[in-house]
Design a protein around this motif. Structure first.
Motif, PDB file in Angstrom:
ATOM      1  N   ALA A  94      90.050  17.897  85.398  1.00 14.26           N
ATOM      2  CA  ALA A  94      90.874  18.717  84.495  1.00 14.26           C
ATOM      3  C   ALA A  94      91.924  19.520  85.259  1.00 14.26           C
ATOM      4  O   ALA A  94      93.012  19.771  84.742  1.00 14.26           O
ATOM      5  CB  ALA A  94      89.978  19.651  83.694  1.00 14.26           C
ATOM      6  N   VAL A  95      91.601  19.925  86.495  1.00 15.61           N
ATOM      7  CA  VAL A  95      92.561  20.752  87.242  1.00 15.61           C
ATOM      8  C   VAL A  95      93.355  19.940  88.267  1.00 15.61           C
ATOM      9  O   VAL A  95      94.180  20.490  88.987  1.00 15.61           O
ATOM     10  CB  VAL A  95      91.834  21.928  87.961  1.00 15.61           C
ATOM     11  N   SER A  96      93.086  18.629  88.331  1.00 18.47           N
ATOM     12  CA  SER A  96      93.648  17.810  89.416  1.00 18.47           C
ATOM     13  C   SER A  96      95.176  17.779  89.436  1.00 18.47           C
ATOM     14  O   SER A  96      95.778  17.533  90.467  1.00 18.47           O
ATOM     15  CB  SER A  96      93.102  16.389  89.329  1.00 18.47           C
ATOM     16  N   HIS A  97      95.812  18.012  88.316  1.00 17.91           N
ATOM     17  CA  HIS A  97      97.285  17.982  88.299  1.00 17.91           C
ATOM     18  C   HIS A  97      97.857  19.390  88.150  1.00 17.91           C
ATOM     19  O   HIS A  97      99.017  19.553  87.792  1.00 17.91           O
ATOM     20  CB  HIS A  97      97.779  17.064  87.174  1.00 17.91           C
ATOM     21  N   ARG A  98      97.042  20.375  88.435  1.00 18.64           N
ATOM     22  CA  ARG A  98      97.416  21.792  88.346  1.00 18.64           C
ATOM     23  C   ARG A  98      98.021  22.111  86.987  1.00 18.64           C
ATOM     24  O   ARG A  98      99.188  22.498  86.868  1.00 18.64           O
ATOM     25  CB  ARG A  98      98.391  22.169  89.457  1.00 18.64           C
ATOM     26  N   PRO A  99      97.225  21.961  85.946  1.00 21.25           N
ATOM     27  CA  PRO A  99      97.759  22.218  84.611  1.00 21.25           C
ATOM     28  C   PRO A  99      98.000  23.718  84.392  1.00 21.25           C
ATOM     29  O   PRO A  99      97.417  24.550  85.092  1.00 21.25           O
ATOM     30  CB  PRO A  99      96.638  21.720  83.688  1.00 21.25           C
ATOM     31  N   ALA A 100      98.816  24.018  83.419  1.00 18.75           N
ATOM     32  CA  ALA A 100      99.084  25.419  83.111  1.00 18.75           C
ATOM     33  C   ALA A 100      97.811  26.074  82.579  1.00 18.75           C
ATOM     34  O   ALA A 100      97.545  27.245  82.852  1.00 18.75           O
ATOM     35  CB  ALA A 100     100.203  25.504  82.072  1.00 18.75           C
ATOM     36  N   ILE A 101      97.055  25.317  81.835  1.00 16.45           N
ATOM     37  CA  ILE A 101      95.858  25.901  81.211  1.00 16.45           C
ATOM     38  C   ILE A 101      94.734  24.859  81.133  1.00 16.45           C
ATOM     39  O   ILE A 101      95.001  23.680  80.868  1.00 16.45           O
ATOM     40  CB  ILE A 101      96.219  26.472  79.809  1.00 16.45           C
ATOM     41  N   VAL A 102      93.524  25.312  81.413  1.00 12.64           N
ATOM     42  CA  VAL A 102      92.349  24.439  81.275  1.00 12.64           C
ATOM     43  C   VAL A 102      91.569  24.889  80.044  1.00 12.64           C
ATOM     44  O   VAL A 102      91.266  26.081  79.898  1.00 12.64           O
ATOM     45  CB  VAL A 102      91.442  24.509  82.524  1.00 12.64           C
ATOM     46  N   LEU A 103      91.285  23.952  79.173  1.00 15.52           N
ATOM     47  CA  LEU A 103      90.538  24.247  77.951  1.00 15.52           C
ATOM     48  C   LEU A 103      89.151  23.627  78.076  1.00 15.52           C
ATOM     49  O   LEU A 103      89.037  22.425  78.320  1.00 15.52           O
ATOM     50  CB  LEU A 103      91.265  23.648  76.744  1.00 15.52           C
ATOM     51  N   ALA A 104      88.145  24.432  77.937  1.00 20.40           N
ATOM     52  CA  ALA A 104      86.770  23.929  78.093  1.00 20.40           C
ATOM     53  C   ALA A 104      85.982  24.212  76.823  1.00 20.40           C
ATOM     54  O   ALA A 104      85.828  25.371  76.428  1.00 20.40           O
ATOM     55  CB  ALA A 104      86.117  24.599  79.299  1.00 20.40           C
ATOM     56  N   ASP A 105      85.536  23.147  76.181  1.00 23.26           N
ATOM     57  CA  ASP A 105      84.813  23.278  74.913  1.00 23.26           C
ATOM     58  C   ASP A 105      83.306  23.160  75.180  1.00 23.26           C
ATOM     59  O   ASP A 105      82.827  22.074  75.511  1.00 23.26           O
ATOM     60  CB  ASP A 105      85.278  22.169  73.955  1.00 23.26           C
ATOM     61  N   GLU A 106      82.614  24.237  75.083  1.00 21.70           N
ATOM     62  CA  GLU A 106      81.168  24.284  75.337  1.00 21.70           C
ATOM     63  C   GLU A 106      80.828  23.546  76.642  1.00 21.70           C
ATOM     64  O   GLU A 106      79.993  22.638  76.652  1.00 21.70           O
ATOM     65  CB  GLU A 106      80.389  23.627  74.180  1.00 21.70           C
ATOM     66  N   PRO A 107      81.447  23.958  77.751  1.00 22.72           N
ATOM     67  CA  PRO A 107      81.264  23.184  79.000  1.00 22.72           C
ATOM     68  C   PRO A 107      79.838  23.220  79.540  1.00 22.72           C
ATOM     69  O   PRO A 107      79.477  22.379  80.354  1.00 22.72           O
ATOM     70  CB  PRO A 107      82.231  23.858  79.974  1.00 22.72           C
ATOM     71  N   THR A 108      79.057  24.195  79.097  1.00 15.90           N
ATOM     72  CA  THR A 108      77.677  24.272  79.603  1.00 15.90           C
ATOM     73  C   THR A 108      76.664  23.897  78.522  1.00 15.90           C
ATOM     74  O   THR A 108      75.464  24.054  78.723  1.00 15.90           O
ATOM     75  CB  THR A 108      77.372  25.704  80.106  1.00 15.90           C
ATOM     76  N   ILE A 148      92.200  29.728  82.253  1.00 15.25           N
ATOM     77  CA  ILE A 148      91.073  28.959  81.702  1.00 15.25           C
ATOM     78  C   ILE A 148      90.663  29.558  80.363  1.00 15.25           C
ATOM     79  O   ILE A 148      90.553  30.781  80.224  1.00 15.25           O
ATOM     80  CB  ILE A 148      89.869  28.949  82.669  1.00 15.25           C
ATOM     81  N   LEU A 149      90.466  28.691  79.411  1.00 13.42           N
ATOM     82  CA  LEU A 149      90.023  29.111  78.085  1.00 13.42           C
ATOM     83  C   LEU A 149      88.690  28.429  77.804  1.00 13.42           C
ATOM     84  O   LEU A 149      88.618  27.201  77.713  1.00 13.42           O
ATOM     85  CB  LEU A 149      91.068  28.641  77.073  1.00 13.42           C
ATOM     86  N   LEU A 150      87.632  29.231  77.716  1.00 12.74           N
ATOM     87  CA  LEU A 150      86.300  28.676  77.462  1.00 12.74           C
ATOM     88  C   LEU A 150      85.929  28.899  75.998  1.00 12.74           C
ATOM     89  O   LEU A 150      86.060  30.016  75.502  1.00 12.74           O
ATOM     90  CB  LEU A 150      85.257  29.375  78.340  1.00 12.74           C
ATOM     91  N   VAL A 151      85.510  27.858  75.358  1.00 14.74           N
ATOM     92  CA  VAL A 151      85.054  27.986  73.976  1.00 14.74           C
ATOM     93  C   VAL A 151      83.539  27.840  73.978  1.00 14.74           C
ATOM     94  O   VAL A 151      83.020  26.868  74.541  1.00 14.74           O
ATOM     95  CB  VAL A 151      85.698  26.909  73.088  1.00 14.74           C
ATOM     96  N   THR A 152      82.842  28.791  73.406  1.00 16.38           N
ATOM     97  CA  THR A 152      81.380  28.727  73.438  1.00 16.38           C
ATOM     98  C   THR A 152      80.748  29.506  72.282  1.00 16.38           C
ATOM     99  O   THR A 152      81.403  30.334  71.656  1.00 16.38           O
ATOM    100  CB  THR A 152      80.847  29.295  74.776  1.00 16.38           C
ATOM    101  N   HIS A 153      79.504  29.212  72.031  1.00 18.28           N
ATOM    102  CA  HIS A 153      78.777  30.051  71.081  1.00 18.28           C
ATOM    103  C   HIS A 153      77.682  30.830  71.828  1.00 18.28           C
ATOM    104  O   HIS A 153      76.896  31.537  71.246  1.00 18.28           O
ATOM    105  CB  HIS A 153      78.180  29.198  69.947  1.00 18.28           C
ATOM    106  N   ASN A 154      77.679  30.663  73.156  1.00 15.34           N
ATOM    107  CA  ASN A 154      76.658  31.281  73.995  1.00 15.34           C
ATOM    108  C   ASN A 154      77.148  32.652  74.501  1.00 15.34           C
ATOM    109  O   ASN A 154      78.066  32.714  75.321  1.00 15.34           O
ATOM    110  CB  ASN A 154      76.364  30.337  75.168  1.00 15.34           C
TER     111      ASN A 154
END
Lengths: 235, 365
Positions: free
Chosen positions: A157-171, A197-203
């Motif tokens: 996800a970060v390999s091309h140095r994106p402006a923003i990383v979006l993670a949907d329930e990554p854990t 980094i934007l993490l989406v979670t219910h935890n």
């Protein structure tokens, strides 16, 4: 401002019923932030992530990135935004199962056009060390643990140095030990490379790793610990 | 990199890959073997007729190029009339009779005139027939039916004894006496064709022109050109038959590829979602699926072509009288047919894959 939503609405039609997943969301994300979006299932957090991630079109409202409204772009324009500015980490099955971990990263770089970029090579080597997976590049996903797969998904996800990383329930599919390790790595990437980094979670435990917490309920933002507006009031 | 995805995908699903390649191989083999058989048979008949050594074939008005299709509709006594014409060295009357089981043309010949025109049948064993129930067969028919001199075989519901075995290549695989053939055919003094040998073989067409003036309406064919004529185009229904074979093979190929690629995109919905999330364009997905399909077809073409030669060799070892001709032209047709199957069969699946909503693709498990 890196990304900003303005009165963002998304309605899904299921049969004859309209379901309002987002009912007017205003969020502003600054570069370098590590933000957690939290809320119970069905609150609209994943829909928000899909719209921020240029994966879907909004029913109304705007998603401004670099001054351009990505919410109303057509498919090929949104694809270009994903390719150049965004990186994704999903809950599970993030990697192409038939390719090695190395090839999973390479295919992303091929699509994103960063293949052969020496600066990116150095950066990526650094990332792989931080994620502690630099010795597992030639393994297939089936030969990696869930935590290792997720770390490769982060590296991709970060390999091309994106402006923003979006993670949907990554854990979401990981045990507590691996969850903690993955979250630590998100924080390290954010600190070391100022990766947004934007993490989406219910935890709720995950929130402790973020700089800022946005809480959602019924398609609306009900609390934002670090919004521009609240920061201004605080000042 | 795209090829790495394709190859690893193919390796990961060996059964689907193998079955698809096998189906494309069969598509190619179907074309090459069936068309090869029809073309080869026609070509071999042409060569054998040319092998008679005559310059001109004289047939009744409206007669077909396939000698066996015509029956006995020429009066034998024409031979004398023809022989009297200027420039004609010898005329050999032949009655062509077809046996359906086993399938073979039988030449009823007058040995003397036939030998003069053809330079003589080359006997490998035995001698010329001397009785009405005796036949001479060529070496290929002998091997095919495992017959030797003195053996019997039933042809046209009559039992014949083999009196001699000759080298193949001169007109037919089975020869019998002209009179015996006429009796068998209930057509006394009638023949199917006259093989004409000219005194000077250098200007056959001029001789044909002259004979045409004397025998208006009769079919006069330049025998050396006959082999070329027997390659297909002039045989009624030949090209249509081959076109049907190619069409059927093409339909099978398209359906197989469609099914295979449709299955693969359903299996790989989530993978396609991952690629789309990485920013892969619709074109990237379309070309990925199409390239995979075309690769399967290319491998299928190679294996199908090799397989065709194996099938032909096996068929020839079991049935020596079968003739096949696998030409470059039909190899190209078979390859194009397989590649068209690859493109057409994968078109809908690839477009469907490309149009998948990334969000929905991720929801798919």
């Amino acid at each position: 401002m890196l990304i900003e939503t303005v009165d963002l609405k998304k309605t899904y039609r299921t049969g004859k019923v309209d379901v309002e997943a987002l009912r007017g969301v205003d969020v502003r994300i600054r570069a370098g932030e590590l933000v957690a979006i939290m809320g119970p299932s069905g609150c609209g957090k994943s829909t928000l992530m899909h719209l921020l991630g240029a994966m879907a079109r909004a029913t109304s409202g705007r998603v401004l990135m670099d001054g351009k409204d990505i919410a109303q772009m057509n498919d090929s324009e949104r694809t270009a935004v994903r390719r150049t500015k965004l990186g994704f980490v999903f809950q599970k099955l993030n990697l192409l199962p038939t390719l090695t971990a190395r090839a999973n990263i390479e295919i992303a770089r091929t699509i994103q056009g960063s293949e052969g970029d020496e600066k990116i090579d150095v950066y990526l080597a650094d990332i792989l060390k931080i994620l502690k997976i630099d010795d597992k590049l030639d393994r297939r996903p089936s030969e990696l643990s869930g935590g290792e797969q997720q770390r490769f998904a982060i590296a991709r996800a970060v390999s091309h140095r994106p402006a923003i990383v979006l993670a949907d329930e990554p854990t979401g599919a990981l045990d507590s030990k691996n969850s903690e390790a993955v979250l630590q790595m998100f924080r390290e990437l954010n600190r070391k490379f100022q990766q947004t980094i934007l993490l989406v979670t219910h935890n709720p435990e995950l929130a402790g790793y973020a700089d800022r917490l946005i809480e959602m309920r019924d398609g609306l933002v009900v609390h934002d610990s670090g919004s521009i507006a609240s920061a201004a009031v605080g000042n | 990199m795209k090829w790495q995805i394709i190859l690893s995908g193919l390796r990961a699903r060996p059964v689907r890959t193998g079955v698809t390649i096998m189906a494309v191989s069969l598509q190619v083999a179907l074309i090459l073997v069936i068309v090869g058989l029809t073309t080869g048979t026609a070509n071999e008949i042409g060569k054998r007729i040319a092998g008679v050594g005559a310059d001109i074939m004289f047939q009744a008005p409206g007669a077909d190029v396939l000698l066996a299709a015509n029956g006995a509709n020429l009066k034998e006594k024409f031979a004398t009339e023809l022989a009297a014409k200027e420039g004609i060295q010898r005329v050999a009357p032949v009655l062509v009779k077809i046996s359906t089981a086993p399938l073979v043309n039988i030449f009823g010949i007058d040995p003397e005139s036939f030998n003069e025109v053809s330079g003589g049948l080359v006997y490998l064993d035995g001698k010329v027939f001397s009785e009405p129930d005796e036949i001479v067969i060529d070496d290929i028919f002998s091997r095919d039916k495992k017959l030797k001199v003195g053996d019997s075989i039933e042809l046209i519901k009559h039992k014949f004894k083999v009196s001699g075995i000759v080298q193949n290549g001169k007109g037919s695989r089975v020869f019998m006496g002209l009179e015996a053939a006429q009796d068998l055919n209930n057509s006394p003094n009638m023949v199917s064709v006259f093989f004409i040998k000219l005194k000077d073989s250098r200007n056959i067409n001029a001789a044909i022109e002259k004979l045409s003036a004397d025998f208006p309406g009769y079919e006069l064919r330049n025998v050396p050109e006959y082999a070329a004529l027997m390659n297909g185009a002039s045989i009624p229904g030949f090209d249509d038959f081959n076109a049907v074979v190619v069409f059927v093979a093409l339909c099978i190929g398209i359906m197989v590829i469609f099914l295979s690629m449709y299955t693969t995109i359903m299996e790989r919905t989530r993978e396609i979602g991952i690629l789309r999330s990485l920013g892969a364009s619709k074109m990237f997905i379309v070309t990925l699926i199409m390239k995979e399909s075309i690769l399967l077809c290319v491998i299928g073409v190679i294996l199908g072509t090799i397989g065709s030669y194996i099938i032909v060799d096996s068929a020839k070892s079991f049935f020596p009288s079968l003739a096949f001709l696998i030409s470059y032209k039909w190899m190209i047709v078979a390859a194009i047919s397989a590649l068209v199957s690859g493109v057409v069969g994968s078109l809908h699946p690839s477009l469907k894959a490309a149009s998948q909503d990334p969000v929905e693709a991720f929801a798919y498990e």
